[in-house]
Design an enzyme around this catalytic site. Structure first.
Site, PDB file in Angstrom:
ATOM      1  N   GLU A 128      37.890  36.103  32.320  1.00 10.22           N
ATOM      2  CA  GLU A 128      38.459  37.404  32.663  1.00 10.22           C
ATOM      3  C   GLU A 128      37.369  38.432  32.957  1.00 10.22           C
ATOM      4  O   GLU A 128      37.468  39.194  33.926  1.00 10.22           O
ATOM      5  CB  GLU A 128      39.383  37.894  31.542  1.00 10.22           C
ATOM      6  CG  GLU A 128      40.593  37.021  31.322  1.00 10.22           C
ATOM      7  CD  GLU A 128      41.523  36.932  32.519  1.00 10.22           C
ATOM      8  OE1 GLU A 128      41.544  37.857  33.350  1.00 10.22           O
ATOM      9  OE2 GLU A 128      42.242  35.921  32.637  1.00 10.22           O
ATOM     10  N   ASN A 165      36.709  39.980  36.641  1.00 14.33           N
ATOM     11  CA  ASN A 165      36.774  41.425  36.868  1.00 14.33           C
ATOM     12  C   ASN A 165      35.541  41.924  37.617  1.00 14.33           C
ATOM     13  O   ASN A 165      35.650  42.731  38.546  1.00 14.33           O
ATOM     14  CB  ASN A 165      36.901  42.186  35.545  1.00 14.33           C
ATOM     15  CG  ASN A 165      38.312  42.200  35.007  1.00 14.33           C
ATOM     16  OD1 ASN A 165      39.250  41.749  35.639  1.00 14.33           O
ATOM     17  ND2 ASN A 165      38.459  42.732  33.798  1.00 14.33           N
ATOM     18  N   ARG A 186      47.102  41.189  41.451  1.00 10.94           N
ATOM     19  CA  ARG A 186      46.695  40.747  40.111  1.00 10.94           C
ATOM     20  C   ARG A 186      47.624  41.331  39.055  1.00 10.94           C
ATOM     21  O   ARG A 186      48.248  42.369  39.257  1.00 10.94           O
ATOM     22  CB  ARG A 186      45.264  41.160  39.853  1.00 10.94           C
ATOM     23  CG  ARG A 186      44.330  40.619  40.936  1.00 10.94           C
ATOM     24  CD  ARG A 186      43.045  40.128  40.349  1.00 10.94           C
ATOM     25  NE  ARG A 186      42.307  39.390  41.350  1.00 10.94           N
ATOM     26  CZ  ARG A 186      42.064  38.093  41.269  1.00 10.94           C
ATOM     27  NH1 ARG A 186      42.472  37.397  40.245  1.00 10.94           N
ATOM     28  NH2 ARG A 186      41.376  37.493  42.200  1.00 10.94           N
TER      29      ARG A 186
END
Length: 149
Positions: free
Chosen positions: A48, A52, A105
């Site tokens: 994650e 990002n 997303r």
């Protein structure tokens, strides 16, 4: 503080490198007292954070680099993910579930990081980039330290 191992990795900001970051995190975590399930949690959190940086920080610009550091410090795993991309205007807002700058997303990256790590700290400056520091202690070590108190 005793650092038992520290690894630094720079990755081109392309989605294919998320797997490389996960692998590095798993290798460093496996040197600690982490269970397989805990290593899987670390890998998810790293996925994650690096995603990002690639998607939001750099918009998948493969000419840019994401820096990842992983260290075992006194048995605790410390992972740092750094980009020098767009930055986050409001970190507190960005860390709320379902908040995203990309409508494709879900906006759950920070929520997953917080759910699977013991501590997540995000610092960011618009136009300068973002730094995510994640910490995790092995659960077995926490139980052992409670028994010793």
């Amino acid at each position: 503080m005793v650092t038992h191992n520290r690894v630094i990795l720079e990755l081109a900001a392309i989605p294919e490198n998320v797997g490389v970051a996960r692998l590095m995190a798993a290798v460093v975590a496996a040197q600690g007292e982490f269970t397989v399930a805990e290593v899987d949690e670390v890998k998810l959190a790293v996925s994650e954070a690096v995603t990002n940086a690639i998607v939001h920080g750099y918009r998948c610009d493969g000419s840019r680099m994401v820096r990842m550091e992983a260290a075992l410090e006194d048995g605790e795993l410390v992972i740092v993910v750094i980009d020098h991309g767009r930055g986050i205007e409001d970190v507190a807002m960005a860390m709320q579930p379902a908040v995203t700058t990309d409508p494709e997303r879900m906006g759950l990256g920070f929520s997953f990081m917080e759910a699977h790590m013991d501590h997540v700290e995000v610092t960011s400056q618009v136009g300068q980039g973002t730094r995510v520091v994640m910490r995790k202690r092995p659960a077995a070590r926490d139980v052992a330290s409670l028994k010793g108190s």
